[in-house]
Design a protein around this motif. Structure first.
Motif, PDB file in Angstrom:
ATOM      1  N   VAL A  90       2.810   7.667  -7.537  1.00  0.00           N
ATOM      2  CA  VAL A  90       1.642   7.903  -6.679  1.00  0.00           C
ATOM      3  C   VAL A  90       1.777   7.040  -5.432  1.00  0.00           C
ATOM      4  O   VAL A  90       2.045   5.836  -5.526  1.00  0.00           O
ATOM      5  N   MET A  91       1.582   7.649  -4.284  1.00  0.00           N
ATOM      6  CA  MET A  91       1.481   6.883  -3.045  1.00  0.00           C
ATOM      7  C   MET A  91       0.072   7.048  -2.495  1.00  0.00           C
ATOM      8  O   MET A  91      -0.432   8.168  -2.366  1.00  0.00           O
ATOM      9  N   VAL A  92      -0.572   5.923  -2.177  1.00  0.00           N
ATOM     10  CA  VAL A  92      -1.876   5.926  -1.523  1.00  0.00           C
ATOM     11  C   VAL A  92      -1.657   5.666  -0.036  1.00  0.00           C
ATOM     12  O   VAL A  92      -0.968   4.708   0.340  1.00  0.00           O
ATOM     13  N   VAL A  93      -2.229   6.519   0.795  1.00  0.00           N
ATOM     14  CA  VAL A  93      -2.112   6.399   2.240  1.00  0.00           C
ATOM     15  C   VAL A  93      -3.501   6.131   2.809  1.00  0.00           C
ATOM     16  O   VAL A  93      -4.406   6.966   2.671  1.00  0.00           O
ATOM     17  N   GLY A  94      -3.687   4.978   3.397  1.00  0.00           N
ATOM     18  CA  GLY A  94      -4.996   4.643   3.967  1.00  0.00           C
ATOM     19  C   GLY A  94      -5.087   3.183   4.328  1.00  0.00           C
ATOM     20  O   GLY A  94      -4.082   2.457   4.329  1.00  0.00           O
ATOM     21  N   GLY A  95      -6.275   2.718   4.608  1.00  0.00           N
ATOM     22  CA  GLY A  95      -6.471   1.318   4.945  1.00  0.00           C
ATOM     23  C   GLY A  95      -6.278   1.047   6.421  1.00  0.00           C
ATOM     24  O   GLY A  95      -5.376   0.309   6.813  1.00  0.00           O
ATOM     25  N   ASP A  96      -7.102   1.632   7.263  1.00  0.00           N
ATOM     26  CA  ASP A  96      -7.074   1.328   8.694  1.00  0.00           C
ATOM     27  C   ASP A  96      -7.642  -0.074   8.894  1.00  0.00           C
ATOM     28  O   ASP A  96      -8.060  -0.736   7.926  1.00  0.00           O
ATOM     29  N   HIS A  97      -7.691  -0.539  10.135  1.00  0.00           N
ATOM     30  CA  HIS A  97      -8.176  -1.880  10.423  1.00  0.00           C
ATOM     31  C   HIS A  97      -9.542  -2.107   9.757  1.00  0.00           C
ATOM     32  O   HIS A  97     -10.487  -1.353   9.987  1.00  0.00           O
ATOM     33  N   GLY A  98      -9.625  -3.152   8.932  1.00  0.00           N
ATOM     34  CA  GLY A  98     -10.887  -3.513   8.300  1.00  0.00           C
ATOM     35  C   GLY A  98     -11.222  -2.771   7.030  1.00  0.00           C
ATOM     36  O   GLY A  98     -12.264  -3.028   6.416  1.00  0.00           O
ATOM     37  N   TYR A  99     -10.339  -1.857   6.609  1.00  0.00           N
ATOM     38  CA  TYR A  99     -10.647  -1.039   5.429  1.00  0.00           C
ATOM     39  C   TYR A  99      -9.539  -1.084   4.388  1.00  0.00           C
ATOM     40  O   TYR A  99      -9.345  -0.142   3.624  1.00  0.00           O
ATOM     41  N   GLY A 100      -8.795  -2.185   4.347  1.00  0.00           N
ATOM     42  CA  GLY A 100      -7.682  -2.263   3.409  1.00  0.00           C
ATOM     43  C   GLY A 100      -8.084  -2.263   1.959  1.00  0.00           C
ATOM     44  O   GLY A 100      -7.325  -1.806   1.093  1.00  0.00           O
ATOM     45  N   GLY A 101      -9.283  -2.761   1.645  1.00  0.00           N
ATOM     46  CA  GLY A 101      -9.715  -2.846   0.260  1.00  0.00           C
ATOM     47  C   GLY A 101      -9.808  -1.495  -0.416  1.00  0.00           C
ATOM     48  O   GLY A 101      -9.465  -1.355  -1.597  1.00  0.00           O
ATOM     49  N   ALA A 102     -10.253  -0.484   0.318  1.00  0.00           N
ATOM     50  CA  ALA A 102     -10.409   0.848  -0.272  1.00  0.00           C
ATOM     51  C   ALA A 102      -9.067   1.397  -0.738  1.00  0.00           C
ATOM     52  O   ALA A 102      -8.930   1.909  -1.857  1.00  0.00           O
ATOM     53  N   ALA A 103      -8.047   1.269   0.111  1.00  0.00           N
ATOM     54  CA  ALA A 103      -6.725   1.783  -0.244  1.00  0.00           C
ATOM     55  C   ALA A 103      -6.129   0.998  -1.410  1.00  0.00           C
ATOM     56  O   ALA A 103      -5.471   1.575  -2.289  1.00  0.00           O
ATOM     57  N   LEU A 104      -6.362  -0.320  -1.439  1.00  0.00           N
ATOM     58  CA  LEU A 104      -5.822  -1.122  -2.534  1.00  0.00           C
ATOM     59  C   LEU A 104      -6.512  -0.790  -3.854  1.00  0.00           C
ATOM     60  O   LEU A 104      -5.861  -0.709  -4.905  1.00  0.00           O
ATOM     61  N   MET A 105      -7.837  -0.579  -3.829  1.00  0.00           N
ATOM     62  CA  MET A 105      -8.532  -0.208  -5.063  1.00  0.00           C
ATOM     63  C   MET A 105      -8.038   1.125  -5.607  1.00  0.00           C
ATOM     64  O   MET A 105      -7.856   1.283  -6.826  1.00  0.00           O
TER      65      MET A 105
END
Length: 502
Positions: A256-271
């Motif tokens: 699985v690859m998660v693509v996301g986490g723009d400036h200030g939103y890294g937590g969402a992609a890591l979760m």
């Protein structure tokens, strides 16, 4: 909550529209030769028995009766209570002189047995002690807004401290959509012949309390003649992940690859990444803004975090994963659009959430694309944007909205809510799972990761969607049982997700 319990695998429950339940009722009368009054007596008996079992200390009852068959059920309950010398008062929202047919016969039964009838709410004493209120004002035919005198009766019921049993459906709740303005807040709902879709959608789960179903001894042949509107799955009716062989290795369980986490939103992609790992994906990688890589490695070193500053940098990474989840913390910047555009051109299965859906709705990226191998996971607002309509329109008919999104984009659509709808090529399914404590940031990111992990492990997209929604909600229930609903964090679910997929 539904009262049915499960031991081993079971079939999903069939849910019906109000019109379909009316057809079932008609077939019972015309083909199974059960008189309407007999059905009414069975319904009243079933509700009264459940009332006594649920509140064994009850010492008096107030029944609120409308003018239709739902009111007739209420009159049967009142008559049965009076037979047993249980003090009962009936509020008649419709003058008895206007009653006809089976409802009139039921009224006469209650009157003969000595139930007290009142036509003014002021004549009702305060329902305290071990009193129970019975809502038999409106049935499945209701839509729109409450009118006098029912609106006043509903307000009276809700203002009481006494528990409430709703007959068939809480008055004011739409039987098809679960939409409701002013409506009875029930503690227990006893529903008959067919489970109504609205009991499990929209406001339904918040208004029904515990739901108990009674088929009133209808034969299976009747149900074969009327198609269900939805199928409701729970843990006992879901396809499960297979047991792993002793010689298993990581590449068998997908990447699985998660693509996301723009400036200030890294937590969402890591979760989302960590949820995919905890749900059993063999490998998990993360493509995010460079500033989030160090935090990702610290939080979860098992996730292979890679910095990407453009769609061009993402391109070579897309050759590795079997499933790509795009959207958690993605944002709607040019960087975000580039990443979605590149991911959307791969042959890997996709899970789109959050801003990936908002970008898709904007029409600049992946315009007109339909894929059989992607899962779209909108909430009500995102669904409205995907359909270019209002949230009110989606709420009015969420089943139609889920179907419309699936027809527009193909694949599988998960319309999230207290009753989550899963639309796919073969129909629409419903999952009720979770609790109000899950109304907090990051919960959707976890769900995205779990869906991707189940697809990576070989489940079909519809089966993965159903199981992921249930696992997510059940993990939330277990986490809430440990520490309460208020203050529940998305990451509190991770350890429970791991146990549930084992």
């Amino acid at each position: 909550m539904d009262s049915q319990t499960h031991t081993g695998a079971t079939a999903p429950q069939k849910l019906y529209t109000a019109a379909a339940v009316q057809e079932l009722d008609r077939l019972l009368i015309s083909q199974q030769q059960i008189p309407g009054l007999t059905l009414m007596k069975r319904a009243g008996r079933a509700a009264f028995d459940r009332l006594r079992a649920h509140w064994p200390e009850v010492n008096r009852i107030q029944v609120f009766c409308g003018g239709g068959n739902n009111g007739g059920d209420g009159y049967v309950i009142a008559g049965l209570a009076a037979q047993r010398k249980l003090p009962v008062v009936v509020y008649t929202a419709v003058s008895p002189e206007k009653l006809t047919g089976d409802a009139l016969e039921a009224y006469r039964f209650a009157e003969r047995e000595g139930a007290t009838m009142v036509s003014d709410l002021a004549e009702l004493s305060t329902a305290d002690g071990n009193a129970v209120l019975v809502d038999a004002l409106l049935g499945t035919g209701f839509s729109g807004e409450l009118r006098a005198p029912v609106d006043t009766a509903v307000a009276h019921i809700n203002a009481s401290a006494a528990p409430v049993l709703a007959v068939d459906i809480p008055s004011g709740l739409n039987a098809d959509s679960g939409a409701a303005g002013e409506a009875v807040q029930a503690d227990l709902t006893v529903t008959f012949i067919g489970r109504k879709t609205g009991l499990y959608l929209g406001r339904g789960p918040a208004l029904t309390g515990e739901v108990i179903f009674d088929d009133l001894s209808a034969s299976d042949t009747v149900y074969h003649k009327v198609p269900a509107h939805l199928h409701r799955f729970d843990g006992g009716s879901l396809e499960q992940l297979p047991v792993r062989a002793a010689d298993s290795y990581k590449n068998q369980f997908g990447h699985v690859m998660v693509v996301g986490g723009d400036h200030g939103y890294g937590g969402a992609a890591l979760m989302a990444s960590e949820a995919a790992a905890r749900a059993g994906a063999g490998l998990v990688s993360l493509a995010s803004r460079p500033e989030h890589v160090a935090a990702a490695l610290t939080r979860c070193p098992e996730v292979m975090a890679r910095p990407v500053v453009s769609g061009q940098e993402l391109e070579p990474l897309l050759e590795l994963p079997s499933v790509i989840a795009v959207g958690p913390g993605l944002g709607q910047s040019p960087w975000s659009e580039q990443l979605l555009a590149r991911a959307g051109r791969t042959e890997a299965a996709l899970v789109l959430d959050a801003d990936a859906l908002n970008i898709l709705a904007g029409g600049r990226v992946l315009a007109g694309v339909q894929r059989d191998d992607w899962v779209l996971t909108p909430h009500i607002g995102e669904a409205a944007r995907l359909l270019n309509t209002s949230k009110a329109e989606v709420v009015t008919d969420p089943v139609a909205a889920a179907r419309a999104i699936q027809q527009k984009f193909s694949g599988v659509v998960i319309l999230k809510g207290a009753g989550t709808l899963i639309a796919h090529a073969d129909g629409v399914d419903l999952i009720n799972s979770g609790n109000p404590g899950m109304a907090s940031g990051g919960m959707g990111d976890l769900l995205t990761g779990v869906i991707a992990a189940l697809i990576a492990q070989g489940m079909t997209l519809p089966a993965a969607a159903r199981l992921a929604v249930w696992l997510h909600g059940e993990a939330g229930n277990r986490a809430a049982a440990e520490g309460g609903q208020r203050g529940l964090l998305a990451t509190d679910l991770l350890s429970h997700i791991r146990r549930l997929v084992d």
